[in-house]
Design an enzyme around this catalytic site. Structure first.
Site, short mmCIF file in Angstrom:
data_model
loop_
_atom_site.label_atom_id
_atom_site.label_comp_id
_atom_site.label_asym_id
_atom_site.label_seq_id
_atom_site.Cartn_x
_atom_site.Cartn_y
_atom_site.Cartn_z
N ASN A 183 0.53 -1.36 -0.25
CA ASN A 183 0.10 0.36 0.00
C ASN A 183 0.71 1.26 0.11
OD1 ASN A 183 -1.75 2.30 1.05
ND2 ASN A 183 -2.97 1.10 1.51
N HIS A 243 -5.51 2.95 -1.86
CA HIS A 243 -6.65 3.68 -0.82
C HIS A 243 -7.32 5.07 -0.80
CE1 HIS A 243 -9.56 2.23 2.74
NE2 HIS A 243 -10.10 3.55 1.88
N GLU A 276 -8.95 0.35 -3.22
CA GLU A 276 -9.86 -0.27 -1.46
C GLU A 276 -10.50 1.59 -1.72
OE1 GLU A 276 -6.69 -2.81 1.08
OE2 GLU A 276 -6.86 0.12 1.46
N HIS A 327 -4.37 -4.66 7.79
CA HIS A 327 -4.07 -4.01 8.60
C HIS A 327 -2.89 -4.29 10.42
CE1 HIS A 327 -5.44 0.26 10.02
NE2 HIS A 327 -6.36 0.39 8.94
N ASP A 328 -1.66 -2.83 10.41
CA ASP A 328 -1.29 -3.42 11.12
C ASP A 328 -0.12 -4.57 10.42
OD1 ASP A 328 -2.07 -0.87 12.60
OD2 ASP A 328 -4.04 -1.83 12.91
N1 PXP Z 1 -6.74 -2.97 4.43
C1 PXP Z 1 -7.87 -1.57 4.45
C2 PXP Z 1 -8.52 -1.69 3.83
C3 PXP Z 1 -6.77 -0.60 4.78
O1 PXP Z 1 -7.96 0.68 4.82
C4 PXP Z 1 -5.71 -0.21 4.76
C5 PXP Z 1 -4.59 0.83 5.47
O2 PXP Z 1 -5.07 1.73 4.18
C6 PXP Z 1 -4.67 -1.43 4.93
C7 PXP Z 1 -5.43 -2.90 4.60
C8 PXP Z 1 -3.23 -0.94 5.27
O3 PXP Z 1 -3.01 -0.94 6.77
P1 PXP Z 1 -1.71 -0.47 7.24
O4 PXP Z 1 -1.33 0.90 6.72
O5 PXP Z 1 -1.57 -0.80 8.90
O6 PXP Z 1 -0.49 -1.84 6.66
#
Ligand code: PXP
Length: 251
Positions: free
Chosen positions: A6, A42, A72, A203-204
């Site tokens: 990302n 995103h 996203e 995420h995280d």
């Molecule tokens: N998945 C989704 C749906 C997200 O909104 C995000 C953050 O944009 C991520 C994954 C990636 O999360 P992180 O930046 O914590 O790796």
């Protein structure tokens, strides 16, 4: 386990100075050259990081180099001054995968999955729209079987499990909490296999918690942003991407 990088945070840094430095396209090309299987953006309505035009440009780069582009966003975000609207960005960028999130316009980051039943009629209309014809669909969900069943009823190809609570348990090194979060993720993975739905996660996630996540079962793709850019400050961008590729390949 495939890695989709990302690049929102590169866009955030670029936007802070209003020029094209650092160049999102340059970093997308680096990620692809290093062997990542995908790139995620995103774009949000306030364009605070990736813009609508970024999504179109990066989708083009991914297409040229046969790498997955994952877009996203909230499917119901309409156009305003500069934001094209999520459906319009889909039409213009033709992503390989859309990951649908229930974010509000000014949300800091996605912090929960799509609740079962939420905006069911509107979702059905979006899923059958021409803008996402031939695009793989993924629903961002909590590690919750009800939400997974809702994704199945709506014929999603995949779900992306929201790993925020799992990552928090790992960060706090709380064995009981890690066990309970991991078992929820495992239950979703096992049920998804029976329903014929692929599983992504995000995420995280970071170099420390990915090995623990792998123990939950087969995850097709992780999308990672924040930790990669933070780690790049320590290890350098190239070295960081290589570390993430190594750890995800070892799945
Ligand atoms: N998945 C989704 C749906 C997200 O909104 C995000 C953050 O944009 C991520 C994954 C990636 O999360 P992180 O930046 O914590 O790796």
């Amino acid at each position: 386990m495939n890695l989709s990088v990302n690049l929102n945070k590169i866009a955030l840094l670029r936007n802070s100075r209003g020029s094209d430095n650092p160049s999102l396209e340059d970093y997308a090309n680096q990620v692809i050259a290093l062997g990542a299987q995908g790139i995620t953006l995103h774009p949000r309505p306030d364009h605070r990081h990736a813009t609508s035009q970024d999504a179109i440009a990066i989708a083009g780069i991914c297409k040229e180099q046969s790498v997955e582009f994952n877009l996203e966003g909230n499917p119901f975000t309409d156009s305003d001054d500069s934001f094209l609207g999520f459906a319009e960005i889909c039409a213009a960028s033709k992503p390989d995968q859309v990951t649908l999130v229930p974010d509000t316009d000014n949300q800091l980051t996605s912090d929960s999955g799509w609740p079962a039943g939420y905006k069911a009629k509107e979702l059905e209309a979006f899923l059958s729209s021409h803008q996402i014809k031939n695009t793989r669909t993924s629903l961002f969900i909590d590690a919750d079987l009800g939400a997974l069943e809702f994704a199945a009823i709506n014929n999603f190809d995949r779900v992306e499990i929201y790993t925020g609570p799992f990552a928090l348990a790992c960060m706090e090194d709380d064995a009981l909490l890690i066990e309970s979060q991991s078992s929820k993720i495992t239950a979703v993975i096992q049920r998804a296999a029976k329903l014929g739905i692929g599983v992504n996660a995000g995420h995280d996630l970071n170099l420390t918690n990915i090995p623990q996540l792998k123990l939950c079962g087969l995850i097709e793709e992780v999308s990672i942003g924040h930790a990669i850019i933070s780690d790049a400050l320590k290890y350098g961008f190239k070295d960081t991407i290589m570390q993430y590729l190594k750890i995800t390949r070892e799945a």
